[in-house]
Scaffold this motif. Structure first.
Motif: not given
Length: 399
Positions: A268, A278, A291, A297-298, A337
Motif C-alpha cells: 500500500l 494498492a 479499500i 476504508s482507504d 485499514l
C-alpha cells in the motif's frame, strides 16, 4: 481436540477476558451472546455454562457454515444482502458481553464472489457495530474472540492439526496450571509498557524495514492500549492514529484470509493519509474492492507493534487473531485499514462525540482489516524539540 482440562482452562480465560475488557466485571442480569462456528461447540458450551453460573442471561448464535455463506452470496438479491433482522438493533443496545469462537472449516470459499456483494453486507451491519462501539465507550459492553483448531486452518498454515492445536495451547497459556493468573501478570507488564509509550508523547512514528517506509502520526489525545481482553491471545500494543498524517509505503509479508478470500503480498502507498495505490501478489482485485468499500476504508484505523518476548506464536496460523500477535524472531508490526478504536482516546469517552472524533482524525468505516509485517524493522519516534528515539528494534521495545 483439547483435553477436558484444557477446555475448562480455555473457558476460564475467556470469561476473565470479558471482565478485563470493561471498567467493572459483568453483573448478574447482564445479557451475554456466545457466537460460534459449529466445530467450537464444546467450547461454546463450557463458556455458556460459566456465564449462566455468574447469573447472566446467555444467548447462543451458530454462525453460517461456509456452504451456507456461499449459497447466500451466490443467490441473494440486493435487498437480501442489505437485510438486518428485526430486533437486531434492540438486542445490540441491550448486550453486556459478546464472545466469538472462531473455527472456520473453509477460508477461500468466497473467492469467486464479487467483492462488492461482500462489502454491501458489511455496510448493512455497520449500524449494529456502531451501537456496540457506543456501549463499549460507556463501559457497559465487553467482547472477546478466540480460535478453535480445524483441519482447514492447519492445512493453510502448513501444520498438522496436533501442532496447530499445540500453538493455541502455548499462546493462550493453557498449559499453565493457572492460565488466568498468567494473563493477569501479562496485563500488568503491558500496562508498564503502555505508560512508557504514552510518556514519550511522540508526534510521529517512522517504521523502516525491507518493503516498509511508513510514517504514522499518533495524533492528539491518544493512548496506547494492549491486552484489553478483546482478543485471546493478545500481545500487541496499539493505538488509532490520526489518519491524516499517514504517508509512505507499507508491505504485508504475511498472507491474510478475509471474507472467504486470500490476499498475499499486499503493498500500500499512502499520501495525505489515504491509500493512493494498492498492489498484491494474489487477490489484488479483492484488496482494491475492500479499500473502496466506503469513505474510510482507504485510511488507517490502527497501528500496532508486538514484542517477541511476550508472544510464543512462532508460526503462520492463517488467522489474523493469531498472526497479528506473531512473535517469532522479529516480533511484528501491523496496520489496519478502516475503522479506528475510540478506546484509544486519552480523554473521557463521553467527550468523544462524532464531531470530536472527526476533528482528532479518528477514522470511521465499515472495514477493519489488519495487515501484518513480520520482517526485521526499526521504529523511530519523533519527539518534541526535534528529538528522535528508537522505540522498537530486533523485535522488542527498547525501554
Amino acid at each position: 481436540m483439547f483435553s477436558p482440562l484444557v477446555l475448562e482452562r480455555y473457558a476460564d480465560v475467556l470469561v476473565w477476558a470479558l471482565d478485563a475488557s470493561r471498567p467493572a466485571p459483568l453483573r448478574r442480569g447482564d445479557i451475554a451472546l456466545v457466537r460460534f462456528d459449529i466445530a467450537a461447540l464444546d467450547l461454546a458450551r463450557a463458556v455458556a455454562a460459566r456465564l449462566v453460573d455468574r447469573g447472566l442471561h446467555t444467548l447462543h448464535r451458530l454462525n453460517r457454515t461456509p456452504g451456507m455463506e456461499l449459497d447466500f452470496f451466490e443467490a441473494a438479491d440486493d435487498a437480501q444482502l442489505g437485510f438486518v433482522a428485526p430486533g437486531s438493533a434492540e438486542l445490540h443496545a441491550a448486550l453486556g458481553a459478546s464472545v466469538h469462537l472462531l473455527a472456520p472449516d473453509a477460508l477461500t470459499h468466497l473467492a469467486g464472489i464479487d467483492p462488492a456483494r461482500i462489502a454491501s453486507v458489511s455496510r448493512a451491519k455497520k449500524p449494529l457495530r456502531d451501537i456496540l462501539e457506543r456501549r463499549e465507550q460507556q463501559g457497559v459492553f465487553s467482547w472477546t474472540l478466540c480460535l478453535w483448531p480445524t483441519a482447514e486452518l492447519a492445512a493453510r498454515a502448513g501444520l498438522s492439526l496436533e501442532d496447530y492445536a499445540a500453538q493455541i495451547v502455548r499462546a493462550c497459556h493453557l498449559d499453565d496450571p493457572d492460565p488466568v493468573a498468567r494473563w493477569q501478570e501479562a496485563l500488568e507488564r503491558m500496562r508498564e509498557l503502555r505508560a512508557w509509550l504514552d510518556g514519550l508523547e511522540a508526534t510521529q512514528l517512522h517504521v523502516e524495514s525491507a518493503g516498509v517506509d511508513l510514517v504514522v502520526t499518533p495524533g492528539q489525545s491518544r493512548r496506547w492500549l494492549g491486552l484489553t481482553g478483546h482478543n485471546i491471545p493478545s500481545f500487541e500494543l496499539y493505538l488509532s492514529p490520526d489518519w491524516r498524517g499517514t504517508r509512505g509505503v507499507y508491505y504485508a509479508d504475511q498472507p491474510t484470509f478475509r471474507s472467504g478470500n486470500l490476499v498475499r503480498g499486499a503493498r500500500l502507498w499512502f499520501e495525505g493519509g489515504r491509500v493512493v495505490r494498492a498492489q498484491a501478489e494474489e487477490g489484488e482485485r479483492f484488496l482494491r474492492d475492500q479499500i473502496a468499500m466506503d469513505d474510510g476504508s482507504d485510511k488507517l484505523g490502527e497501528f500496532s507493534l508486538t514484542d517477541r518476548r511476550f508472544s510464543a506464536i512462532d508460526r503462520f496460523m492463517a488467522m489474523t487473531l493469531f498472526d497479528e500477535n506473531y512473535g517469532g524472531a522479529n516480533g511484528n508490526c501491523h496496520v489496519a485499514l478502516g475503522a479506528s478504536y475510540p478506546s484509544t482516546y486519552a480523554g473521557d469517552q463521553d467527550d468523544l462525540t462524532p464531531e470530536r472524533r472527526r476533528d482528532l482524525g479518528f477514522n470511521t468505516s465499515a472495514l477493519h482489516w489488519d495487515l501484518v509485517n513480520t520482517g526485521p524493522k526499526t521504529v523511530t519516534a519523533h519527539l518534541s524539540g526535534g528529538r528522535r528515539r528508537v522505540i522498537y528494534e530486533n523485535g522488542e521495545f527498547t525501554c
